[in-house]
Design a protein around this motif. Structure first.
Motif, PDB file in Angstrom:
ATOM      1  N   PRO A   1       0.843  -1.200   0.000  1.00  0.00           N
ATOM      2  CA  PRO A   1       0.000   0.000   0.000  1.00  0.00           C
ATOM      3  C   PRO A   1       0.880   1.253   0.000  1.00  0.00           C
ATOM      4  CG  PRO A   1      -0.672  -1.534   1.730  1.00  0.00           C
ATOM      5  CD  PRO A   1       0.644  -2.000   1.224  1.00  0.00           C
ATOM      6  N   ALA A   2       0.714   2.101  -0.986  1.00  0.00           N
ATOM      7  CA  ALA A   2       1.517   3.319  -1.084  1.00  0.00           C
ATOM      8  C   ALA A   2       0.754   4.355  -1.892  1.00  0.00           C
ATOM      9  CB  ALA A   2       2.874   3.027  -1.735  1.00  0.00           C
TER      10      ALA A   2
ATOM     11  N   ALA B   1       0.614  22.341  17.940  1.00  0.00           N
ATOM     12  CA  ALA B   1       1.921  22.887  18.287  1.00  0.00           C
ATOM     13  C   ALA B   1       3.024  21.911  17.898  1.00  0.00           C
ATOM     14  CB  ALA B   1       1.988  23.185  19.782  1.00  0.00           C
ATOM     15  N   LYS B   2       2.779  21.154  16.837  1.00  0.00           N
ATOM     16  CA  LYS B   2       3.757  20.168  16.408  1.00  0.00           C
ATOM     17  C   LYS B   2       3.707  20.042  14.892  1.00  0.00           C
ATOM     18  CE  LYS B   2       0.702  16.150  16.441  1.00  0.00           C
ATOM     19  NZ  LYS B   2       0.563  14.742  16.820  1.00  0.00           N
ATOM     20  N   LEU B   3       4.698  19.385  14.353  1.00  0.00           N
ATOM     21  CA  LEU B   3       4.680  19.029  12.948  1.00  0.00           C
ATOM     22  C   LEU B   3       4.094  17.637  12.789  1.00  0.00           C
ATOM     23  CD1 LEU B   3       8.193  20.296  11.797  1.00  0.00           C
ATOM     24  CD2 LEU B   3       5.976  21.422  11.505  1.00  0.00           C
ATOM     25  N   ALA B   4       3.454  17.400  11.666  1.00  0.00           N
ATOM     26  CA  ALA B   4       2.869  16.083  11.420  1.00  0.00           C
ATOM     27  C   ALA B   4       3.975  15.031  11.370  1.00  0.00           C
ATOM     28  CB  ALA B   4       2.083  16.093  10.114  1.00  0.00           C
ATOM     29  N   SER B   5       3.654  13.832  11.828  1.00  0.00           N
ATOM     30  CA  SER B   5       4.634  12.747  11.865  1.00  0.00           C
ATOM     31  C   SER B   5       4.952  12.274  10.453  1.00  0.00           C
ATOM     32  CB  SER B   5       4.097  11.573  12.677  1.00  0.00           C
ATOM     33  OG  SER B   5       3.792  11.980  13.996  1.00  0.00           O
ATOM     34  N   ARG B   6       6.201  11.968  10.206  1.00  0.00           N
ATOM     35  CA  ARG B   6       6.615  11.431   8.915  1.00  0.00           C
ATOM     36  C   ARG B   6       6.779   9.913   8.974  1.00  0.00           C
ATOM     37  NH1 ARG B   6       4.507  15.232   6.953  1.00  0.00           N
ATOM     38  NH2 ARG B   6       5.539  17.223   6.603  1.00  0.00           N
ATOM     39  N   THR B   7       6.715   9.370  10.164  1.00  0.00           N
ATOM     40  CA  THR B   7       6.792   7.925  10.336  1.00  0.00           C
ATOM     41  C   THR B   7       5.997   7.552  11.584  1.00  0.00           C
ATOM     42  OG1 THR B   7       8.315   6.043  10.554  1.00  0.00           O
ATOM     43  CG2 THR B   7       8.907   8.066  11.715  1.00  0.00           C
TER      44      THR B   7
ATOM     45  N   GLU C   1       6.136   5.157   6.331  1.00  0.00           N
ATOM     46  CA  GLU C   1       7.298   6.006   6.111  1.00  0.00           C
ATOM     47  C   GLU C   1       6.939   7.032   5.046  1.00  0.00           C
ATOM     48  OE1 GLU C   1      10.234   6.144   7.561  1.00  0.00           O
ATOM     49  OE2 GLU C   1      10.063   4.349   8.840  1.00  0.00           O
ATOM     50  N   THR C   2       7.320   8.274   5.274  1.00  0.00           N
ATOM     51  CA  THR C   2       7.035   9.354   4.330  1.00  0.00           C
ATOM     52  C   THR C   2       8.336   9.827   3.704  1.00  0.00           C
ATOM     53  OG1 THR C   2       5.186  10.060   5.732  1.00  0.00           O
ATOM     54  CG2 THR C   2       5.946  11.603   4.050  1.00  0.00           C
ATOM     55  N   LEU C   3       8.396   9.744   2.392  1.00  0.00           N
ATOM     56  CA  LEU C   3       9.589  10.148   1.652  1.00  0.00           C
ATOM     57  C   LEU C   3       9.278  11.410   0.857  1.00  0.00           C
ATOM     58  CD1 LEU C   3      10.512   6.588   0.295  1.00  0.00           C
ATOM     59  CD2 LEU C   3      11.245   7.654   2.436  1.00  0.00           C
ATOM     60  N   MET C   4       9.977  12.489   1.162  1.00  0.00           N
ATOM     61  CA  MET C   4       9.742  13.755   0.472  1.00  0.00           C
ATOM     62  C   MET C   4      10.358  13.699  -0.923  1.00  0.00           C
ATOM     63  SD  MET C   4       8.059  15.106   2.873  1.00  0.00           S
ATOM     64  CE  MET C   4       7.790  16.736   2.202  1.00  0.00           C
TER      65      MET C   4
ATOM     66  N   ILE D   1       4.173   8.088   0.445  1.00  0.00           N
ATOM     67  CA  ILE D   1       3.886   7.455   1.735  1.00  0.00           C
ATOM     68  C   ILE D   1       3.723   5.954   1.499  1.00  0.00           C
ATOM     69  CG2 ILE D   1       2.375   7.414   3.751  1.00  0.00           C
ATOM     70  CD1 ILE D   1       1.429  10.227   2.926  1.00  0.00           C
ATOM     71  N   VAL D   2       4.522   5.181   2.199  1.00  0.00           N
ATOM     72  CA  VAL D   2       4.528   3.731   2.037  1.00  0.00           C
ATOM     73  C   VAL D   2       4.084   3.088   3.349  1.00  0.00           C
ATOM     74  CG1 VAL D   2       5.922   1.712   1.457  1.00  0.00           C
ATOM     75  CG2 VAL D   2       6.431   3.923   0.390  1.00  0.00           C
ATOM     76  N   TYR D   3       3.135   2.156   3.245  1.00  0.00           N
ATOM     77  CA  TYR D   3       2.619   1.443   4.416  1.00  0.00           C
ATOM     78  C   TYR D   3       3.114   0.003   4.416  1.00  0.00           C
ATOM     79  CZ  TYR D   3      -0.683   5.250   5.305  1.00  0.00           C
ATOM     80  OH  TYR D   3      -1.250   6.459   5.590  1.00  0.00           O
ATOM     81  N   LEU D   4       3.573  -0.462   5.573  1.00  0.00           N
ATOM     82  CA  LEU D   4       4.025  -1.836   5.735  1.00  0.00           C
ATOM     83  C   LEU D   4       3.307  -2.462   6.929  1.00  0.00           C
ATOM     84  CD1 LEU D   4       7.856  -1.215   5.315  1.00  0.00           C
ATOM     85  CD2 LEU D   4       6.303  -2.179   3.600  1.00  0.00           C
ATOM     86  N   PRO D   5       2.953  -3.740   6.852  1.00  0.00           N
ATOM     87  CA  PRO D   5       2.301  -4.390   7.996  1.00  0.00           C
ATOM     88  C   PRO D   5       3.185  -4.281   9.238  1.00  0.00           C
ATOM     89  CG  PRO D   5       2.223  -5.793   6.048  1.00  0.00           C
ATOM     90  CD  PRO D   5       3.138  -4.661   5.716  1.00  0.00           C
ATOM     91  N   ALA D   6       2.581  -3.895  10.353  1.00  0.00           N
ATOM     92  CA  ALA D   6       3.349  -3.720  11.582  1.00  0.00           C
ATOM     93  C   ALA D   6       3.463  -4.998  12.399  1.00  0.00           C
ATOM     94  CB  ALA D   6       2.719  -2.616  12.431  1.00  0.00           C
ATOM     95  N   ASP D   7       2.699  -6.031  12.008  1.00  0.00           N
ATOM     96  CA  ASP D   7       2.788  -7.298  12.724  1.00  0.00           C
ATOM     97  C   ASP D   7       2.341  -8.413  11.786  1.00  0.00           C
ATOM     98  OD1 ASP D   7      -0.118  -7.270  12.800  1.00  0.00           O
ATOM     99  OD2 ASP D   7       0.037  -5.951  14.537  1.00  0.00           O
ATOM    100  N   GLU D   8       2.486  -9.650  12.253  1.00  0.00           N
ATOM    101  CA  GLU D   8       2.186 -10.800  11.393  1.00  0.00           C
ATOM    102  C   GLU D   8       0.700 -10.892  11.053  1.00  0.00           C
ATOM    103  OE1 GLU D   8       3.713 -14.401  12.966  1.00  0.00           O
ATOM    104  OE2 GLU D   8       5.822 -13.766  12.891  1.00  0.00           O
ATOM    105  N   SER D   9      -0.171 -10.586  12.010  1.00  0.00           N
ATOM    106  CA  SER D   9      -1.602 -10.685  11.737  1.00  0.00           C
ATOM    107  C   SER D   9      -2.034  -9.664  10.694  1.00  0.00           C
ATOM    108  CB  SER D   9      -2.413 -10.499  13.030  1.00  0.00           C
ATOM    109  OG  SER D   9      -2.196  -9.211  13.585  1.00  0.00           O
ATOM    110  N   SER D  10      -1.447  -8.483  10.718  1.00  0.00           N
ATOM    111  CA  SER D  10      -1.767  -7.461   9.708  1.00  0.00           C
ATOM    112  C   SER D  10      -1.266  -7.893   8.338  1.00  0.00           C
ATOM    113  CB  SER D  10      -1.153  -6.118  10.094  1.00  0.00           C
ATOM    114  OG  SER D  10      -1.690  -5.636  11.310  1.00  0.00           O
ATOM    115  N   SER D  11      -0.086  -8.511   8.301  1.00  0.00           N
ATOM    116  CA  SER D  11       0.453  -9.001   7.032  1.00  0.00           C
ATOM    117  C   SER D  11      -0.451 -10.077   6.445  1.00  0.00           C
ATOM    118  CB  SER D  11       1.861  -9.555   7.251  1.00  0.00           C
ATOM    119  OG  SER D  11       2.403 -10.044   6.045  1.00  0.00           O
TER     120      SER D  11
END
Length: 270
Positions: free
Chosen positions: A119-120, A209-215, A233-236, A246-256
């Motif tokens: 997913p990207a 009062a913050k910048l948006a997260s890039r990861t 992960e966000t690549l400018m 913006i690239v999405y990777l499964p964060a755990d085995e069940s999500s994969s």
């Protein structure tokens, strides 16, 4: 002409007190809500609402318009129309703010193709979705034109993102940062979302009062795949419109496993 005041009065008079959580009460000579009732719901004075409806005050803040839109339960289209009535009334420019280009370089499109089945997507700094992989399309189906607008105006966003508050904070911070650095289109979008997104957007935008997260990690909910945790992960990209991949990777085995199952099911249906 007092189109702004006329619209507010017409919407006020079209709402039954019961629809606003108020008792019907006897001897109501006014159709719909009384001015005092709407003023209370919106958190403004009756005198000020009267001036707005009569056209004696034609320059309310977008915060007040947002509060009135919430109190009147306006649809997203009605909220945008209300904001544009304000601009027309005050002589402000509504159509002159140029949107960023929506074109994506062929090499970036080729990178997306190579990333399948990950997913990207490619967005710009105001959240326009410019290109995406088919797997992202399966997760976010249908894919919205703009993610910030989707998060704050589409009820489906709270279903897609179980941690909606976190995602909403991020997009408010993204727009706030862009507008603060002089992006006129980001400022225009933020102004419209003050009305279209109401208090939920306004509070987050003003307190950001913050910048948006890039990861990080987001939790998504899909009707067939269920809950999945996705690390992103966000690549400018080197681009005048500050596009990012913006690239999405499964964060755990069940999500994969859930993403694999979703891809198999969709391939079978095709």
């Amino acid at each position: 002409m007092n189109e702004l005041g006329a619209f507010l009065r017409a919407r006020r008079e079209s709402i039954a007190p019961s629809d606003a959580g108020l008792p019907q009460g006897p001897r109501r000579r006014t159709p719909g809500l009384r001015r005092a009732e709407l003023a209370t719901l919106a958190g403004i004075s009756v005198e000020y609402l009267t001036r707005l409806e009569q056209g004696r005050d034609r320059n309310p803040s977008t915060e007040i318009l947002g509060a009135l839109a919430d109190a009147l339960s306006l649809t997203v289209d009605e909220r945008v129309y209300l904001h544009r009535l304000l601009k027309a009334t005050t002589g402000g420019v509504c159509q002159g703010t140029a949107a960023p280009a929506r074109s994506v370089r062929p090499t970036v499109t080729a990178v997306l193709a190579r990333l399948e089945p990950t997913p990207a997507l490619v967005t710009n700094q105001v959240g326009d979705v410019l290109a995406y992989t088919s797997t992202y399309g399966r997760l976010m189906d249908p894919v919205p034109e703009n993610l910030a607008w989707f998060v704050f105006t589409d009820p489906r966003a709270r279903e897609v993102f179980p941690d909606w508050d976190q995602v909403a904070d991020e997009w408010a911070a993204e727009l706030r940062a862009a507008a603060s650095l002089g992006d006129s289109y980001a400022a225009f979008m933020a102004e419209e979302l003050r009305v279209a997104g109401g208090a939920e957007f306004h509070r987050r935008y003003e307190s950001s009062a913050k910048l948006a997260s890039r990861t990080g990690v987001e939790r998504w909910r899909h009707p067939r795949a269920g809950d999945v945790r996705l690390a992103f992960e966000t690549l400018m990209l080197p681009d005048a419109d500050e596009q990012r991949l913006i690239v999405y990777l499964p964060a755990d085995e069940s999500s994969s496993a859930a993403l694999d199952l979703l891809a198999v099911r969709d391939n079978v249906l095709q």
